[in-house]
Design a protein around this motif. Structure first.
Motif, PDB file in Angstrom:
ATOM      1  N   ASP A   1      -1.701 -33.792  16.009  1.00 44.67           N
ATOM      2  CA  ASP A   1      -0.495 -32.828  16.571  1.00 44.67           C
ATOM      3  C   ASP A   1      -0.735 -31.662  15.456  1.00 44.67           C
ATOM      4  N   ASP A   2      -0.001 -30.435  15.685  1.00 47.75           N
ATOM      5  CA  ASP A   2      -0.111 -29.381  14.998  1.00 47.75           C
ATOM      6  C   ASP A   2       0.779 -29.419  13.604  1.00 47.75           C
ATOM      7  N   LYS A   3       1.116 -30.428  13.315  1.00 47.45           N
ATOM      8  CA  LYS A   3       1.925 -30.736  12.115  1.00 47.45           C
ATOM      9  C   LYS A   3       1.220 -30.892  10.856  1.00 47.45           C
ATOM     10  N   ARG A   4       1.429 -30.884   9.832  1.00 54.36           N
ATOM     11  CA  ARG A   4       0.780 -30.882   8.611  1.00 54.36           C
ATOM     12  C   ARG A   4       1.282 -32.149   7.945  1.00 54.36           C
TER      13      ARG A   4
ATOM     14  N   SER B   1     -11.020 -46.643   2.558  1.00 53.92           N
ATOM     15  CA  SER B   1     -12.345 -47.505   2.385  1.00 53.92           C
ATOM     16  C   SER B   1     -13.515 -46.381   2.750  1.00 53.92           C
ATOM     17  N   LEU B   2     -14.486 -46.799   2.232  1.00 57.79           N
ATOM     18  CA  LEU B   2     -15.827 -45.787   2.719  1.00 57.79           C
ATOM     19  C   LEU B   2     -16.202 -46.004   4.206  1.00 57.79           C
ATOM     20  N   ASP B   3     -16.652 -44.938   4.663  1.00 58.86           N
ATOM     21  CA  ASP B   3     -17.241 -45.186   6.239  1.00 58.86           C
ATOM     22  C   ASP B   3     -18.538 -45.170   6.056  1.00 58.86           C
ATOM     23  N   ASP B   4     -19.219 -45.100   7.203  1.00 57.19           N
ATOM     24  CA  ASP B   4     -20.772 -45.152   7.192  1.00 57.19           C
ATOM     25  C   ASP B   4     -21.401 -43.953   6.631  1.00 57.19           C
ATOM     26  N   ASN B   5     -20.673 -42.824   6.402  1.00 61.35           N
ATOM     27  CA  ASN B   5     -21.194 -41.470   6.037  1.00 61.35           C
ATOM     28  C   ASN B   5     -20.852 -41.696   4.305  1.00 61.35           C
ATOM     29  N   ASP B   6     -20.429 -42.678   3.931  1.00 60.10           N
ATOM     30  CA  ASP B   6     -19.915 -42.777   2.167  1.00 60.10           C
ATOM     31  C   ASP B   6     -18.756 -41.499   2.010  1.00 60.10           C
ATOM     32  N   ASP B   7     -17.872 -41.604   3.008  1.00 66.77           N
ATOM     33  CA  ASP B   7     -16.789 -40.797   2.824  1.00 66.77           C
ATOM     34  C   ASP B   7     -15.639 -41.727   2.981  1.00 66.77           C
ATOM     35  N   TRP B   8     -14.503 -41.341   2.027  1.00 66.80           N
ATOM     36  CA  TRP B   8     -13.153 -42.001   2.044  1.00 66.80           C
ATOM     37  C   TRP B   8     -12.262 -41.927   3.311  1.00 66.80           C
ATOM     38  N   GLN B   9     -11.972 -42.910   3.778  1.00 64.26           N
ATOM     39  CA  GLN B   9     -11.229 -42.668   5.097  1.00 64.26           C
ATOM     40  C   GLN B   9      -9.881 -43.689   5.008  1.00 64.26           C
ATOM     41  N   ALA B  10      -8.852 -42.994   5.209  1.00 65.36           N
ATOM     42  CA  ALA B  10      -7.547 -43.699   5.487  1.00 65.36           C
ATOM     43  C   ALA B  10      -7.754 -44.761   6.381  1.00 65.36           C
ATOM     44  N   PRO B  11      -6.740 -45.710   6.187  1.00 63.28           N
ATOM     45  CA  PRO B  11      -6.749 -46.954   6.965  1.00 63.28           C
ATOM     46  C   PRO B  11      -5.916 -46.659   8.482  1.00 63.28           C
ATOM     47  N   GLU B  12      -5.285 -45.405   8.650  1.00 65.21           N
ATOM     48  CA  GLU B  12      -4.921 -45.205   9.811  1.00 65.21           C
ATOM     49  C   GLU B  12      -5.389 -43.696  10.106  1.00 65.21           C
ATOM     50  N   ASN B  13      -5.480 -43.289  11.504  1.00 59.35           N
ATOM     51  CA  ASN B  13      -5.923 -41.902  11.586  1.00 59.35           C
ATOM     52  C   ASN B  13      -4.963 -40.945  11.394  1.00 59.35           C
ATOM     53  N   TYR B  14      -5.391 -39.690  11.015  1.00 62.59           N
ATOM     54  CA  TYR B  14      -4.852 -38.690  10.720  1.00 62.59           C
ATOM     55  C   TYR B  14      -3.842 -38.228  12.135  1.00 62.59           C
ATOM     56  N   PRO B  15      -2.503 -37.973  12.168  1.00 59.42           N
ATOM     57  CA  PRO B  15      -1.904 -37.501  13.530  1.00 59.42           C
ATOM     58  C   PRO B  15      -2.735 -36.509  14.155  1.00 59.42           C
TER      59      PRO B  15
ATOM     60  N   THR C   1       4.425 -50.356   2.044  1.00 60.43           N
ATOM     61  CA  THR C   1       5.655 -51.049   2.715  1.00 60.43           C
ATOM     62  C   THR C   1       5.669 -51.461   4.167  1.00 60.43           C
ATOM     63  N   ASP C   2       4.873 -50.647   4.931  1.00 60.84           N
ATOM     64  CA  ASP C   2       4.789 -50.429   6.423  1.00 60.84           C
ATOM     65  C   ASP C   2       3.228 -49.835   6.723  1.00 60.84           C
ATOM     66  N   ASN C   3       2.621 -50.470   7.100  1.00 57.28           N
ATOM     67  CA  ASN C   3       1.032 -50.014   7.075  1.00 57.28           C
ATOM     68  C   ASN C   3       0.661 -49.107   8.578  1.00 57.28           C
ATOM     69  N   THR C   4       1.832 -48.666   9.050  1.00 50.31           N
ATOM     70  CA  THR C   4       1.807 -47.627  10.134  1.00 50.31           C
ATOM     71  C   THR C   4       2.576 -46.405   9.919  1.00 50.31           C
ATOM     72  N   THR C   5       2.907 -46.283   8.499  1.00 43.44           N
ATOM     73  CA  THR C   5       3.675 -45.124   8.162  1.00 43.44           C
ATOM     74  C   THR C   5       2.869 -44.283   7.062  1.00 43.44           C
ATOM     75  N   GLY C   6       1.744 -44.311   6.667  1.00 46.76           N
ATOM     76  CA  GLY C   6       0.973 -43.509   5.784  1.00 46.76           C
ATOM     77  C   GLY C   6       0.842 -42.380   5.668  1.00 46.76           C
ATOM     78  N   TRP C   7       0.779 -41.559   6.838  1.00 52.16           N
ATOM     79  CA  TRP C   7       1.008 -40.078   6.977  1.00 52.16           C
ATOM     80  C   TRP C   7       2.158 -39.585   6.992  1.00 52.16           C
ATOM     81  N   VAL C   8       2.661 -38.811   6.227  1.00 51.86           N
ATOM     82  CA  VAL C   8       3.920 -38.273   6.117  1.00 51.86           C
ATOM     83  C   VAL C   8       3.980 -36.676   6.373  1.00 51.86           C
ATOM     84  N   GLU C   9       4.790 -36.334   7.146  1.00 58.40           N
ATOM     85  CA  GLU C   9       4.750 -34.908   7.648  1.00 58.40           C
ATOM     86  C   GLU C   9       5.259 -34.032   6.255  1.00 58.40           C
ATOM     87  N   ILE C  10       4.528 -32.789   6.248  1.00 55.50           N
ATOM     88  CA  ILE C  10       4.829 -32.237   5.228  1.00 55.50           C
ATOM     89  C   ILE C  10       6.128 -31.105   5.674  1.00 55.50           C
ATOM     90  N   GLU C  11       7.102 -31.020   5.098  1.00 58.88           N
ATOM     91  CA  GLU C  11       8.307 -29.940   5.657  1.00 58.88           C
ATOM     92  C   GLU C  11       7.879 -28.717   5.227  1.00 58.88           C
TER      93      GLU C  11
END
Length: 126
Positions: A102-105, A86-100, A115-125
């Motif tokens: 930590d130092d991982k990508r 969804s769009l934030d107050d600055n008209d930028d698209w934001q994911a519904p959950e915060n980016y993790p 499927t599970d609205n807590t698992t949108g961000w997936v670590e890149i191996e």
């Protein structure tokens, strides 16, 4: 060079056209958007053109194909990346959950999120 977004009836950018800077200079050497619009209408005889800034100096950001021009705010908005964002107050698209935090990508996985609205961000191996 000056850049102009060509808009469809829904204010979606269909292409970005380049115009020589000399075309948009008035008699006093001041850039005038309307001169570029008039030039493009002379070339194509039809269209709706709005100037965009390659350096992001105005209208929020440089327009690209698929961007939306919000006439009320006088800005260009990027296409939505995923249905859940969804769009934030600055008209930028934001994911519904915060980016993790930590130092991982990570990359966004819309299928996981649906499927599970807590698992949108997936670590890149690596």
């Amino acid at each position: 060079m000056a850049h102009f977004a060509d808009l469809d009836a829904s204010n979606i950018v269909t292409r970005v056209l380049v115009v020589n800077n000399d075309v948009i200079l008035d008699g006093d050497g001041v850039e005038q958007e309307q001169l570029g619009i008039d030039f493009l209408l002379g070339l194509y005889s039809t269209g709706r053109f709005v100037q965009t800034s390659y350096n992001h100096n105005f209208r929020k950001q440089y327009a690209g194909k698929g961007f939306t021009y919000d006439a009320a705010k006088n800005i260009f908005i990027q296409p939505r990346l995923f249905p859940s964002w969804s769009l934030d107050d600055n008209d930028d698209w934001q994911a519904p959950e915060n980016y993790p935090d930590d130092d991982k990508r990570y990359c966004w996985n819309e299928g996981n999120y649906q499927t599970d609205n807590t698992t949108g961000w997936v670590e890149i191996e690596n």
